[in-house]
Structure formats: C-alpha cells, structure tokens
Write an enzyme that holds these catalytic residues in place. Structure first.
Site, PDB file in Angstrom:
ATOM      1  N   LYS A   2       0.820  -1.210   0.000  1.00  0.00           N
ATOM      2  CA  LYS A   2       0.000   0.000   0.000  1.00  0.00           C
ATOM      3  C   LYS A   2       0.863   1.273   0.000  1.00  0.00           C
ATOM      4  O   LYS A   2       2.086   1.198   0.248  1.00  0.00           O
ATOM      5  CB  LYS A   2      -0.927  -0.041   1.213  1.00  0.00           C
ATOM      6  N   TYR A  37     -12.651  -1.792  -3.575  1.00  0.00           N
ATOM      7  CA  TYR A  37     -13.108  -1.963  -2.190  1.00  0.00           C
ATOM      8  C   TYR A  37     -14.627  -1.859  -2.072  1.00  0.00           C
ATOM      9  O   TYR A  37     -15.123  -1.486  -1.009  1.00  0.00           O
ATOM     10  CB  TYR A  37     -12.449  -0.906  -1.313  1.00  0.00           C
ATOM     11  N   ASN A  89      -1.995   0.460   7.083  1.00  0.00           N
ATOM     12  CA  ASN A  89      -1.507  -0.836   7.561  1.00  0.00           C
ATOM     13  C   ASN A  89      -0.659  -1.606   6.548  1.00  0.00           C
ATOM     14  O   ASN A  89      -0.546  -2.818   6.615  1.00  0.00           O
ATOM     15  CB  ASN A  89      -2.674  -1.669   8.108  1.00  0.00           C
ATOM     16  N   HIS A 148      -2.150  -5.350   1.672  1.00  0.00           N
ATOM     17  CA  HIS A 148      -3.488  -5.913   1.446  1.00  0.00           C
ATOM     18  C   HIS A 148      -3.346  -7.362   1.011  1.00  0.00           C
ATOM     19  O   HIS A 148      -2.394  -7.707   0.315  1.00  0.00           O
ATOM     20  CB  HIS A 148      -4.212  -5.129   0.337  1.00  0.00           C
ATOM     21  N   GLU A 156     -10.404  -9.609  -7.485  1.00  0.00           N
ATOM     22  CA  GLU A 156      -9.311  -8.639  -7.381  1.00  0.00           C
ATOM     23  C   GLU A 156      -8.266  -8.846  -8.482  1.00  0.00           C
ATOM     24  O   GLU A 156      -7.717  -7.878  -9.004  1.00  0.00           O
ATOM     25  CB  GLU A 156      -8.663  -8.738  -5.993  1.00  0.00           C
TER      26      GLU A 156
HETATM   27  P1  IDP Z   1      -8.128  -6.381   5.748  1.00  0.00           P
HETATM   28  O1  IDP Z   1      -7.291  -5.431   4.905  1.00  0.00           O
HETATM   29  O2  IDP Z   1      -7.340  -6.935   6.907  1.00  0.00           O
HETATM   30  O3  IDP Z   1      -8.804  -7.443   4.925  1.00  0.00           O
HETATM   31  P2  IDP Z   1     -10.703  -5.030   5.868  1.00  0.00           P
HETATM   32  O4  IDP Z   1     -11.675  -5.150   7.004  1.00  0.00           O
HETATM   33  O5  IDP Z   1     -11.016  -5.732   4.584  1.00  0.00           O
HETATM   34  O6  IDP Z   1      -9.273  -5.491   6.432  1.00  0.00           O
HETATM   35  O7  IDP Z   1     -10.515  -3.464   5.610  1.00  0.00           O
HETATM   36  C1  IDP Z   1      -9.887  -2.989   4.447  1.00  0.00           C
HETATM   37  C2  IDP Z   1      -8.945  -1.871   4.812  1.00  0.00           C
HETATM   38  O8  IDP Z   1      -9.694  -0.738   5.310  1.00  0.00           O
HETATM   39  C3  IDP Z   1      -7.985  -2.196   5.962  1.00  0.00           C
HETATM   40  O9  IDP Z   1      -6.840  -2.907   5.527  1.00  0.00           O
HETATM   41  C4  IDP Z   1      -7.637  -0.824   6.490  1.00  0.00           C
HETATM   42  O10 IDP Z   1      -6.694  -0.145   5.629  1.00  0.00           O
HETATM   43  C5  IDP Z   1      -8.980  -0.113   6.378  1.00  0.00           C
HETATM   44  N1  IDP Z   1      -9.799  -0.251   7.585  1.00  0.00           N
HETATM   45  C6  IDP Z   1     -10.442  -1.359   8.011  1.00  0.00           C
HETATM   46  N2  IDP Z   1     -11.147  -1.154   9.133  1.00  0.00           N
HETATM   47  C7  IDP Z   1     -10.957   0.132   9.452  1.00  0.00           C
HETATM   48  C8  IDP Z   1     -11.440   0.943  10.527  1.00  0.00           C
HETATM   49  O11 IDP Z   1     -12.202   0.519  11.397  1.00  0.00           O
HETATM   50  N3  IDP Z   1     -11.005   2.231  10.516  1.00  0.00           N
HETATM   51  C9  IDP Z   1     -10.189   2.721   9.566  1.00  0.00           C
HETATM   52  N4  IDP Z   1      -9.708   1.995   8.538  1.00  0.00           N
HETATM   53  C10 IDP Z   1     -10.088   0.709   8.470  1.00  0.00           C
HETATM   54 MG    MG Z   2     -10.251  -7.242   3.426  1.00  0.00          MG
END
Ligand code: IDP
Ligand code: MG
Length: 141
Positions: free
Chosen positions: A9, A49, A112, A115, A126
């Site tokens: 990312k 997304y 984070n 992905h 994807e």
């Molecule tokens: P993942 O990337 O671990 O699969 P997902 O729930 O699919 O997690 O969420 C996609 C992305 O959205 C996350 O990697 C993160 O960058 C962001 N994200 C997820 N949950 C939150 C939140 O509660 N607050 C802010 N950003 C979030």
């Molecule tokens: Mg996800």
C-alpha cells in the site's frame, strides 16, 4: 495451488519497504506470478473496495489508497490466501506480532502497509480487477 492478490500500500511504498516486503513474500515460499507498480484512481479504488462501501472508514480508505503508488502482485502457492494473510498479520497493526508485515511496517488501522485477498472469490475478483486480461490468460490453468 491457489492464487491471491497482494498489495504493497502507499504508506509502505513511501516508507521504502517494497524490497523488504517482496523479500518476505519469497522467503515464505510464495511465487510472484505478476507484479505491477500502479497508482489507483478514486474510481478504481472505489470499485476494488466496493464491499466496504457505506462503512464509516470508506472515504478515508479511498483517500489513503489513492495517495500514492502501490505495488500489486499475484502470488501463488499451496494455501496462498491464508499464508499471505498470516504473513500480513491482523488488520490493526497494534495487535500484529513483530514477525508480521503489519507489525513491522503498519502505522495504524488505516495505514496498515499491505493488502491480501480474504477468500478465493475475492482473489478472482481482485485479480481481474487489477490485472484484467493482461496476465490472467497466461496465469489461468
Ligand atoms: P483487511 O485489509 O485486513 O482485509 P478489511 O476489514 O477488509 O481489512 O478493511 C480494508 C482496509 O480498510 C484495511 O486494511 C484498512 O486499511 C482499512 N480499515 C479497516 N477497518 C478500518 C477501521 O475501522 N477504521 C479505519 N480503517 C479501516
Ligand atoms: Mg479485506
């Protein structure tokens, strides 16, 4: 044999962690089948997304994912989806172990670092979304 999408990312690209992340992928025994440095438009990020549309963090997620270039990869191997997600660590870097990529490079729940697809249907969606027909014909068995 399974395929998954991995993305380095924008925060991790900005932080110069591309090489370390690719090294971790290969050390894990996952095979890189396709890789491209790209910058998503808002519309592309929205489509990628779309499962998160309407969630409170959605707009922040789009701003983040379009804030700079990303490295998108197709990885393959036995249980590639689960193995890549274990290497990534949990969504929130605060609960990620120091051996995981999010533990090493993630800054916050939004920023984070990486992905990974969460299931085989998501991986197919994807892969075609990011790589379209350019690599998929060559990749499909
Ligand atoms: P993942 O990337 O671990 O699969 P997902 O729930 O699919 O997690 O969420 C996609 C992305 O959205 C996350 O990697 C993160 O960058 C962001 N994200 C997820 N949950 C939150 C939140 O509660 N607050 C802010 N950003 C979030
Ligand atoms: Mg996800």
């Amino acid at each position: 044999m399974e395929r998954t999408i991995a993305i380095i990312k924008p925060d991790a690209v900005r932080g110069h962690h591309v090489g370390e992340i690719i090294a971790a992928v290969e050390a894990q025994g996952l095979t890189i089948e396709a890789m491209e440095f790209m910058r998503l438009t808002k519309e592309q990020a929205r489509g990628f997304y779309s499962v998160h549309e309407g969630k409170h963090f959605f707009e922040r997620l789009l701003d983040y994912m379009t804030s700079g270039p990303i490295v998108a990869m197709v990885l393959s191997g036995d249980d590639a989806i689960t193995r890549w997600r274990s290497l990534m660590g949990p969504t929130n870097p605060e609960s990620a172990g120091p051996e995981t990529l999010r533990g090493r490079f993630g800054e916050s729940l939004t920023f984070n670092a990486v992905h990974g697809s969460d299931a085989s249907e998501t991986a197919s969606y994807e892969m075609s979304y990011l790589f379209g027909g350019r690599y998929l014909n060559g990749l499909r068995r």
